[in-house]
Design a protein around this motif. Structure first.
Motif, short mmCIF file in Angstrom:
data_model
loop_
_atom_site.label_atom_id
_atom_site.label_comp_id
_atom_site.label_asym_id
_atom_site.label_seq_id
_atom_site.Cartn_x
_atom_site.Cartn_y
_atom_site.Cartn_z
N GLY A 157 0.50 -1.21 0.29
CA GLY A 157 0.03 -0.21 -0.33
C GLY A 157 0.81 1.00 -0.36
N TRP A 158 2.15 1.06 0.03
CA TRP A 158 2.91 2.35 -0.24
C TRP A 158 2.59 3.00 -1.43
N SER A 159 2.66 4.69 -0.99
CA SER A 159 2.42 5.14 -2.59
C SER A 159 2.86 6.59 -2.06
N GLN A 160 3.30 7.04 -3.29
CA GLN A 160 4.27 8.44 -3.39
C GLN A 160 4.02 9.05 -5.06
N THR A 161 3.80 10.26 -4.46
CA THR A 161 4.15 11.60 -5.65
C THR A 161 5.25 12.17 -5.86
N VAL A 162 5.58 11.49 -7.56
CA VAL A 162 7.09 12.43 -7.41
C VAL A 162 7.12 13.94 -8.68
N ALA A 163 7.83 15.13 -8.43
CA ALA A 163 6.99 15.58 -9.01
C ALA A 163 8.73 16.23 -9.43
N PRO A 164 9.43 15.80 -10.86
CA PRO A 164 11.09 15.72 -10.92
C PRO A 164 11.50 16.77 -11.57
N ARG A 165 12.53 17.51 -10.72
CA ARG A 165 12.67 19.09 -11.62
C ARG A 165 13.09 19.50 -12.42
N ASP B 207 12.98 10.51 -6.98
CA ASP B 207 12.46 11.22 -8.94
C ASP B 207 11.60 9.24 -9.44
N HIS B 208 12.12 8.26 -8.82
CA HIS B 208 11.74 7.33 -9.51
C HIS B 208 12.02 5.97 -9.00
N PHE B 209 10.70 5.36 -9.13
CA PHE B 209 10.58 4.09 -8.56
C PHE B 209 10.83 2.09 -9.01
N GLY C 249 2.54 19.06 -7.45
CA GLY C 249 3.56 17.84 -7.30
C GLY C 249 4.53 17.37 -5.51
N ARG C 250 4.80 18.05 -5.36
CA ARG C 250 5.77 18.79 -4.28
C ARG C 250 4.69 18.27 -2.88
N ILE C 251 4.08 19.96 -3.65
CA ILE C 251 2.61 19.93 -2.41
C ILE C 251 2.06 18.44 -1.90
N ALA C 252 1.41 18.40 -3.08
CA ALA C 252 0.76 16.84 -3.02
C ALA C 252 2.00 15.97 -1.74
#
Length: 71
Positions: free
Chosen positions: A16-24, A33-35, A59-62
């Motif tokens: 159930g792990w989740s993460q939202t990434v917004a690459p700079r 930035d990538h999994f 994306g960073r805020i999320a």
């Protein structure tokens, strides 16, 4: 010309792990930035989807809000 990838949401179907990434930038760093696999349980492959056309900072805020809720 390099193009920054759009924000992505990675999710592990096992734990159930989740993460939202917004690459700079267009240079993606595994584990940041990538999994390829889940950093929590090691399960691979992860489910990933494009978050859409979020403004650059959204994306960073999320990501920050997700961290707050996990505490």
């Amino acid at each position: 010309m390099p193009i920054r990838p759009s924000p992505r949401r990675y999710q592990c179907t096992a734990c159930g792990w989740s993460q939202t990434v917004a690459p700079r930038s267009d240079a993606l760093m595994p584990g940041h930035d990538h999994f390829d696999s889940c950093p929590k349980c090691g399960h691979a492959p992860l489910s990933s989807e494009s978050v859409g056309n979020l403004p650059a900072g959204m994306g960073r805020i999320a990501e920050t809000v997700e961290k707050w809720f996990r505490r």
